[in-house]
Design a protein around this motif. Structure first.
Motif, PDB file in Angstrom:
ATOM      1  N   VAL A  99      -2.519  -4.069  -4.285  1.00  0.00           N
ATOM      2  CA  VAL A  99      -2.190  -2.660  -4.063  1.00  0.00           C
ATOM      3  C   VAL A  99      -0.942  -2.572  -3.203  1.00  0.00           C
ATOM      4  O   VAL A  99      -0.666  -3.444  -2.381  1.00  0.00           O
ATOM      5  CB  VAL A  99      -3.360  -1.905  -3.385  1.00  0.00           C
ATOM      6  N   ASP A 100      -0.175  -1.505  -3.430  1.00  0.00           N
ATOM      7  CA  ASP A 100       1.008  -1.195  -2.632  1.00  0.00           C
ATOM      8  C   ASP A 100       0.701   0.008  -1.758  1.00  0.00           C
ATOM      9  O   ASP A 100       0.357   1.090  -2.261  1.00  0.00           O
ATOM     10  CB  ASP A 100       2.211  -0.901  -3.529  1.00  0.00           C
ATOM     11  N   VAL A 158       5.763   0.348   1.007  1.00  0.00           N
ATOM     12  CA  VAL A 158       6.149  -0.317   2.256  1.00  0.00           C
ATOM     13  C   VAL A 158       5.444  -1.658   2.396  1.00  0.00           C
ATOM     14  O   VAL A 158       6.073  -2.684   2.646  1.00  0.00           O
ATOM     15  CB  VAL A 158       5.829   0.584   3.468  1.00  0.00           C
ATOM     16  N   HIS A 159       4.111  -1.679   2.242  1.00  0.00           N
ATOM     17  CA  HIS A 159       3.321  -2.899   2.396  1.00  0.00           C
ATOM     18  C   HIS A 159       2.678  -3.256   1.063  1.00  0.00           C
ATOM     19  O   HIS A 159       2.365  -2.371   0.258  1.00  0.00           O
ATOM     20  CB  HIS A 159       2.221  -2.720   3.449  1.00  0.00           C
ATOM     21  N   ARG A 160       2.440  -4.563   0.880  1.00  0.00           N
ATOM     22  CA  ARG A 160       1.702  -5.047  -0.297  1.00  0.00           C
ATOM     23  C   ARG A 160       0.507  -5.862   0.176  1.00  0.00           C
ATOM     24  O   ARG A 160       0.632  -6.726   1.045  1.00  0.00           O
ATOM     25  CB  ARG A 160       2.588  -5.892  -1.202  1.00  0.00           C
ATOM     26  N   ILE A 161      -0.655  -5.569  -0.410  1.00  0.00           N
ATOM     27  CA  ILE A 161      -1.902  -6.261  -0.069  1.00  0.00           C
ATOM     28  C   ILE A 161      -2.445  -6.878  -1.347  1.00  0.00           C
ATOM     29  O   ILE A 161      -2.645  -6.177  -2.347  1.00  0.00           O
ATOM     30  CB  ILE A 161      -2.935  -5.293   0.542  1.00  0.00           C
ATOM     31  N   ILE A 168       3.252 -10.515   4.352  1.00  0.00           N
ATOM     32  CA  ILE A 168       4.101 -10.185   5.492  1.00  0.00           C
ATOM     33  C   ILE A 168       5.546 -10.028   5.034  1.00  0.00           C
ATOM     34  O   ILE A 168       6.116 -10.921   4.401  1.00  0.00           O
ATOM     35  CB  ILE A 168       3.991 -11.264   6.575  1.00  0.00           C
ATOM     36  N   LYS A 169       6.114  -8.889   5.352  1.00  0.00           N
ATOM     37  CA  LYS A 169       7.523  -8.661   5.061  1.00  0.00           C
ATOM     38  C   LYS A 169       8.363  -9.095   6.254  1.00  0.00           C
ATOM     39  O   LYS A 169       7.856  -9.411   7.323  1.00  0.00           O
ATOM     40  CB  LYS A 169       7.768  -7.182   4.751  1.00  0.00           C
ATOM     41  N   GLN A 170       9.667  -9.091   6.060  1.00  0.00           N
ATOM     42  CA  GLN A 170      10.552  -9.438   7.158  1.00  0.00           C
ATOM     43  C   GLN A 170      10.443  -8.378   8.246  1.00  0.00           C
ATOM     44  O   GLN A 170      10.345  -7.185   7.963  1.00  0.00           O
ATOM     45  CB  GLN A 170      11.988  -9.543   6.653  1.00  0.00           C
TER      46      GLN A 170
END
Length: 654
Positions: A99-100, A158-161, A168-170
């Motif tokens: 999911v995003d 913004v986040h991906r799970i 983890i993004k930069q």
């Protein structure tokens, strides 16, 4: 929008500025165009540095597996040319899917009807309490792409799970142009795709039609962009072997003393046995028909030959009394034949298809069959079956943190592994044998970054190799000048132990070109009272003292309000043990010097020379006890469960 709102700005028109002229009326459209033009210019600059969905501040995400939700703190996110504040929120997620999590951006027009404070507050002005410009209100909230608030809303991921694990993004803030420049430098200098630490793949098992793998936590660079996993990740792929089909594989039947023969197929593991055709010999009783010179049908099909026909003591001859014709016994010849309606005995062979119980490697055949026949030894057995063909798959990782499987081309033997596609990092090769008793063989082949300390160690090893090569050249030169055999006599120059038998324990030692008896020495330490050095009486005095210092620190600099977790300590936390292998049994004593007089000084010199070193995973761990110590629980906290490597540990007193 409002009916009396006008705005005609278009970036394609090429208008750079608004030139207000004296004596000309000011239009409301010009003010609206001015805002749109300034926003367009700022967006053009900001898009070079940031991209939509970049976190500028805050916005940390924590996955709550118990409630299957994501907790996101408030933060600032770059969207549509602006850095916009987003309040904290809770988003329900699917723990078994990808999911995003992002921000839904909506706008709402506010007039004086919704907000009376927008009326003119100037008391002495002509326009007092009259309506003026409306406001365009932005509404930002955390959500999922599937929420779909409306057609005029925009979603910015913004986040991906993935399966409950945050990719983890930069860390923010990130300037997109700078990030791209660093990524380009990483690609040109280091190749761009490599593992920094961790990222080892292991096999967990197969069930319900899927294979489960575990990827160790770690960090990697892919095309110059960083991908990091704070915890290990479990990924699943379909259990989909390629099926091979074999028709009429030949075998020769030869039973053992128990009348059983084990037949292993040429290719395995076996998926299914479709047909097993054997040659069966059978004795049966037939009733002669009433018509003289007629035919009698055999009870089985695919009859190969008639071995014998007899009735009592009378034996009938094939070709003289009868012939075998179309699975019938024909008595059309002018020889003897049984009387009509009488029974006679027929022995014949025929091909029969059997149903067998099989395993991954083959099956077993019983010579004796249930219908009274038996399989003939040294006859042909043909097998039709399907089997799982071996294959080598490639596990890769893309720059977005997705783990993918590239299926290889299956082959009867020696399958070829596929190549990693562009913009992907090859993590491991998985050799699939499809045997239930064997796990897939995993070869971790990711390119790994080498630290400067490792490079320094490698440089030292290269220097040691050059030194060993120089010593070996000197030895060869000495041996060539002083050979071991002179005029038929064996000679040892006593330079080293090269001329000695390393497999036999030696009772002498080579020291400085001489063969001497070895010496064994016991070294005793001088006993010092109380384990301290012997000194004259003394008193300690402070020469320089600085009992105070000045400093500053931030209180809770990261806005972390989560409770401090309990502390778990293992004793011992690391297990070290040494395994020693002795290859040469020759004495290693060099020389001892003795002193005379009332003073004796003993000096011990130890030299360690590292010939080579290697690091590999231990095949077995030794067994030992490990103690657990738990502390740091807050008031009202109770221990529910304690596991170590999947094993439940029960503390003392419970």
């Amino acid at each position: 929008m409002l009916d009396d709102y006008y705005e005609k700005f278009h970036a394609d028109s090429g208008y750079e500025r608004l030139l207000f002229r004296a004596g000309k009326g000011l239009q409301s459209r010009e003010l609206n165009d001015l805002q749109s033009q300034v926003g367009h210019h700022l967006k053009g600059v900001a898009d070079v540095l940031l991209k939509d969905g970049d976190l500028v501040k805050g916005g940390e995400l924590v996955v709550d597996s118990d409630s299957a939700s994501a907790l996101i703190t408030e933060g600032d996110v770059y969207m549509a040319g602006q850095v916009r504040p987003v309040p904290s929120g809770v988003v329900p997620i699917d723990m078994s899917a990808t999911v995003d999590v992002g921000v839904w951006l909506t706008h709402k027009v506010i007039t004086e009807e919704q907000d009376p404070s927008l009326r003119d507050p100037a008391v002495d002005a002509i326009n007092f309490d009259e309506p003026g410009a409306a406001r365009l209100q932005q509404i930002c909230q955390w959500g999922l792409l599937s929420d779909a608030l409306g057609p005029d809303e925009a979603f910015y991921p913004v986040h991906r799970i993935e399966q409950g694990t945050l990719i983890i993004k930069q860390p923010p803030p990130q300037l997109d142009a700078v990030t791209q420049a660093l990524a380009r430098y990483d690609r040109e200098a280091n190749g761009g795709s490599y593992v920094v630490q961790g990222m080892a793949l292991s096999y967990r098992g197969a069930e319900q039609g899927v294979q489960s793998f575990s990827l160790e936590e770690g960090k990697a660079h892919i095309e110059g962009y960083e991908v990091a996993f704070a915890t290990s990740r479990t990924t699943e792929f379909d259990y989909d072997p390629d099926i091979g089909e074999v028709k009429e594989e030949p075998k020769t039947f030869l039973a053992d003393d128990q009348g059983i023969m084990r037949m292993d197929t040429d290719f395995f593991p076996v998926k299914s046995i479709d047909e097993v055709n054997v040659t069966v010999e059978k004795v049966t009783q037939l009733t002669r028909g009433q018509l003289a010179g007629g035919e009698d049908l055999l009870p089985d099909e695919s009859v190969l030959e008639i071995l014998s026909i007899k009735q009592g003591d009378t034996v009938y001859t094939q070709g003289a009394d009868f012939i075998f014709l179309r699975n019938h016994i024909s008595w059309q010849l002018s020889g003897q034949e049984p009387a009509g309606g009488s029974l006679y005995e027929v022995t014949y062979r025929y091909r029969k298809q059997l149903t067998v119980d099989f395993d991954e490697y083959g099956f077993s055949l019983d010579k004796q069959l249930a219908d009274g026949g038996h399989i003939v030894d040294n006859t042909l057995v043909t097998i039709d079956y399907q089997w799982y063909r071996p294959r080598i798959d490639l596990i890769v990782l893309d720059r977005f943190g997705q783990i993918k499987r590239i299926k290889g081309q299956a082959a009867h033997q020696f399958p070829i592994a596929p190549k990693a596609p562009a913009h992907h990092l090859a993590l491991a090769q998985v050799t699939q044998s499809w045997l239930s008793s064997e796990a897939p063989h995993i070869e971790n082949l990711a390119v790994r970054a080498v630290s400067m300390s490792q490079l320094e160690h490698m440089q030292n090893q290269i220097g040691d190799l050059y030194q060993l090569l120089a010593v070996e050249r000197l030895r060869n030169d000495a041996n060539s000048q002083d050979p071991a055999s002179k005029y038929g006599v064996f000679v040892d120059p006593f330079i080293d132990d090269d001329m000695r038998d390393a497999g036999i324990e030696q009772t002498a030692a080579v020291v400085d070109g001489e063969l001497v008896l070895p010496l064994e020495a016991d070294i005793h330490q001088l006993q010092v009272p109380n384990g301290r050095a012997l000194t004259l009486p003394y008193e300690l005095e402070d020469i320089l003292e600085q009992p105070k210092q000045t400093g500053s620190m931030k209180i809770n600099p990261y806005m972390a309000f989560e409770p401090i977790p309990a502390d778990v300590r293992l004793t011992p936390s690391v297990d070290h043990w040494t395994q020693t292998h002795t290859n040469v049994a020759s004495s290693i004593t060099r020389r001892f010097w003795g002193g005379r007089g009332i003073r004796v000084r003993t000096q011990t010199v130890s030299t360690t020379q590292v010939i080579s070193s290697s690091v590999r995973r231990a095949e077995f761990l030794r067994r030992r006890w490990v103690s657990f110590s738990l502390s740091g629980f807050g008031g009202g906290e109770a221990l529910e469960q304690l596991t170590f490597d999947g094993i439940t540990v029960i503390p003392e007193g419970q």
